[in-house]
Design a protein around this motif. Structure first.
Motif, mmCIF file in Angstrom:
data_model
loop_
_atom_site.group_PDB
_atom_site.id
_atom_site.type_symbol
_atom_site.label_atom_id
_atom_site.label_comp_id
_atom_site.label_asym_id
_atom_site.label_seq_id
_atom_site.Cartn_x
_atom_site.Cartn_y
_atom_site.Cartn_z
ATOM 1 N N SER A 1 -2.111 6.229 -17.328
ATOM 2 C CA SER A 1 -2.727 6.371 -18.635
ATOM 3 C C SER A 1 -3.800 5.302 -18.791
ATOM 4 N N HIS A 2 -5.049 5.720 -18.873
ATOM 5 C CA HIS A 2 -6.195 4.818 -19.047
ATOM 6 C C HIS A 2 -6.366 3.840 -17.883
ATOM 7 N N ASP A 3 -5.928 4.209 -16.699
ATOM 8 C CA ASP A 3 -6.084 3.322 -15.541
ATOM 9 C C ASP A 3 -5.967 4.143 -14.269
ATOM 10 N N ILE A 4 -6.229 3.474 -13.150
ATOM 11 C CA ILE A 4 -6.130 4.118 -11.844
ATOM 12 C C ILE A 4 -5.367 3.192 -10.909
ATOM 13 N N ARG A 5 -4.572 3.776 -10.038
ATOM 14 C CA ARG A 5 -3.816 2.988 -9.062
ATOM 15 C C ARG A 5 -4.761 2.598 -7.920
ATOM 16 N N GLU A 6 -4.977 1.317 -7.751
ATOM 17 C CA GLU A 6 -5.890 0.857 -6.707
ATOM 18 C C GLU A 6 -5.196 0.650 -5.365
ATOM 19 N N ASP A 7 -3.864 0.589 -5.345
ATOM 20 C CA ASP A 7 -3.117 0.321 -4.113
ATOM 21 C C ASP A 7 -2.642 1.613 -3.446
ATOM 22 N N VAL A 8 -3.404 2.693 -3.634
ATOM 23 C CA VAL A 8 -3.003 4.014 -3.126
ATOM 24 C C VAL A 8 -4.116 4.610 -2.275
ATOM 25 N N MET B 1 0.839 -1.193 0.000
ATOM 26 C CA MET B 1 0.000 0.000 0.000
ATOM 27 C C MET B 1 0.877 1.246 0.000
ATOM 28 N N ARG B 2 0.535 2.190 -0.841
ATOM 29 C CA ARG B 2 1.212 3.481 -0.882
ATOM 30 C C ARG B 2 0.238 4.535 -0.376
ATOM 31 N N GLN B 3 0.724 5.393 0.524
ATOM 32 C CA GLN B 3 -0.142 6.424 1.071
ATOM 33 C C GLN B 3 0.541 7.782 1.011
ATOM 34 N N PHE B 4 -0.276 8.806 0.882
ATOM 35 C CA PHE B 4 0.202 10.176 0.878
ATOM 36 C C PHE B 4 -0.648 10.973 1.864
ATOM 37 N N LEU B 5 0.025 11.670 2.766
ATOM 38 C CA LEU B 5 -0.635 12.559 3.723
ATOM 39 C C LEU B 5 -0.214 13.973 3.362
ATOM 40 N N ILE B 6 -1.187 14.782 2.968
ATOM 41 C CA ILE B 6 -0.881 16.102 2.427
ATOM 42 C C ILE B 6 -1.645 17.156 3.224
ATOM 43 N N VAL B 7 -0.915 18.157 3.698
ATOM 44 C CA VAL B 7 -1.506 19.211 4.527
ATOM 45 C C VAL B 7 -1.927 20.384 3.670
ATOM 46 N N GLY B 8 -3.195 20.766 3.796
ATOM 47 C CA GLY B 8 -3.704 21.972 3.143
ATOM 48 C C GLY B 8 -3.922 23.043 4.188
ATOM 49 N N HIS B 9 -2.975 23.936 4.322
ATOM 50 C CA HIS B 9 -3.020 24.916 5.412
ATOM 51 C C HIS B 9 -4.159 25.924 5.268
ATOM 52 N N ASP B 10 -4.463 26.322 4.055
ATOM 53 C CA ASP B 10 -5.504 27.325 3.837
ATOM 54 C C ASP B 10 -6.772 26.715 3.249
ATOM 55 N N ALA B 11 -6.824 25.394 3.189
ATOM 56 C CA ALA B 11 -7.952 24.722 2.538
ATOM 57 C C ALA B 11 -9.245 24.947 3.313
ATOM 58 N N PRO B 12 -10.361 24.965 2.612
ATOM 59 C CA PRO B 12 -11.648 25.195 3.285
ATOM 60 C C PRO B 12 -12.048 24.029 4.173
ATOM 61 N N THR B 13 -12.776 24.338 5.226
ATOM 62 C CA THR B 13 -13.303 23.302 6.119
ATOM 63 C C THR B 13 -14.831 23.263 6.090
ATOM 64 N N ALA C 1 2.665 1.945 8.781
ATOM 65 C CA ALA C 1 3.352 2.426 7.577
ATOM 66 C C ALA C 1 4.772 2.859 7.916
ATOM 67 N N THR C 2 5.594 2.954 6.887
ATOM 68 C CA THR C 2 6.918 3.560 7.012
ATOM 69 C C THR C 2 6.750 5.028 6.661
ATOM 70 N N VAL C 3 6.915 5.902 7.635
ATOM 71 C CA VAL C 3 6.667 7.329 7.434
ATOM 72 C C VAL C 3 7.892 7.968 6.780
ATOM 73 N N VAL C 4 7.658 8.581 5.623
ATOM 74 C CA VAL C 4 8.723 9.235 4.870
ATOM 75 C C VAL C 4 8.406 10.722 4.762
ATOM 76 N N GLU C 5 9.228 11.536 5.393
ATOM 77 C CA GLU C 5 9.104 12.980 5.255
ATOM 78 C C GLU C 5 9.843 13.402 3.997
ATOM 79 N N LEU C 6 9.149 14.018 3.071
ATOM 80 C CA LEU C 6 9.799 14.555 1.877
ATOM 81 C C LEU C 6 10.278 15.959 2.200
#
Length: 198
Positions: free
Chosen positions: A43-50, A1-13, A123-128
């Motif tokens: 291309s013409h597909d979606i990643r299901e393991d994300v 499984m691949r996961q992405f945690l993305i912070v939206g600081h000004d995003a609407p709530t 998960a293995t947490v990776v800070e980019l």
């Protein structure tokens, strides 16, 4: 499984934003929408393991699960509509229990630190980060959770929580990338087994 945690600081709530102005009137929601499409579309597909988790204003987290996703199209406006639909269901999110807004899209009352702690358990947490170890020097992690921010830097509090939770701090290249481009490069890094197999 691949996961992405993305912070939206000004995003609407709340869902009271126009789909015709997601760049300005919706707190740069366009950045988060591009991250979602970069995370899922081939291309013409979606990643299901994300899975992608968008933290909105440190109040709610909207999650997208690739294995269950429906109605996701490769444009920012339709992705923003899915996020707005999740926010319309925010009252159904009680405590940390998610409320499903549409197939594969749910919302929780969880800010960054709580969501990070929950996801880090499996998960293995990776800070980019631009000061991290080059990814080409490190083998791909198992079940990675890549953590990144929108157009703003992490706050001091977010940075401290991430420093405590992160298993690795890595950089994707010599230049600082936009968040959605970082998602694409991270996928390529994993797809090629650390740039070793093409």
């Amino acid at each position: 499984m691949r996961q992405f945690l993305i912070v939206g600081h000004d995003a609407p709530t709340t869902p009271e934003f126009s789909l015709d102005d997601i760049t300005g009137g919706a707190g740069r929601l366009d950045v988060l929408c591009r991250c979602v499409t970069s995370a899922f579309f081939l291309s013409h597909d979606i990643r299901e393991d994300v899975s992608v988790h968008l933290v909105l204003g440190d109040t709610f987290t909207v999650s997208f699960e690739g294995s269950d996703l429906r109605r996701l199209n490769p444009d920012e406006r339709s992705t923003a509509a899915l996020i707005r639909g999740a926010l319309e269901n925010r009252e159904d999110a009680i405590g940390h229990l998610p409320a499903e807004a549409s197939p594969g899209v749910s919302i929780r009352r969880m800010g960054f630190t709580a969501m990070l702690e929950e996801l880090a358990a499996e998960a293995t947490v990776v800070e980019l980060h631009e000061d991290g170890i080059p990814v080409a020097e490190v083998g791909p992690p198992t079940d990675p959770l890549f953590v990144l921010s929108d157009h703003r830097n992490f706050t001091d509090e977010e940075g401290a929580a991430l420093a405590e939770a992160a298993d690795r701090r890595m950089r994707l290249g010599p230049e600082v990338l936009h968040a959605d481009h970082a998602v694409t490069v991270a996928h390529n890094y994993l797809d090629t087994d650390g740039f070793a197999r093409y």
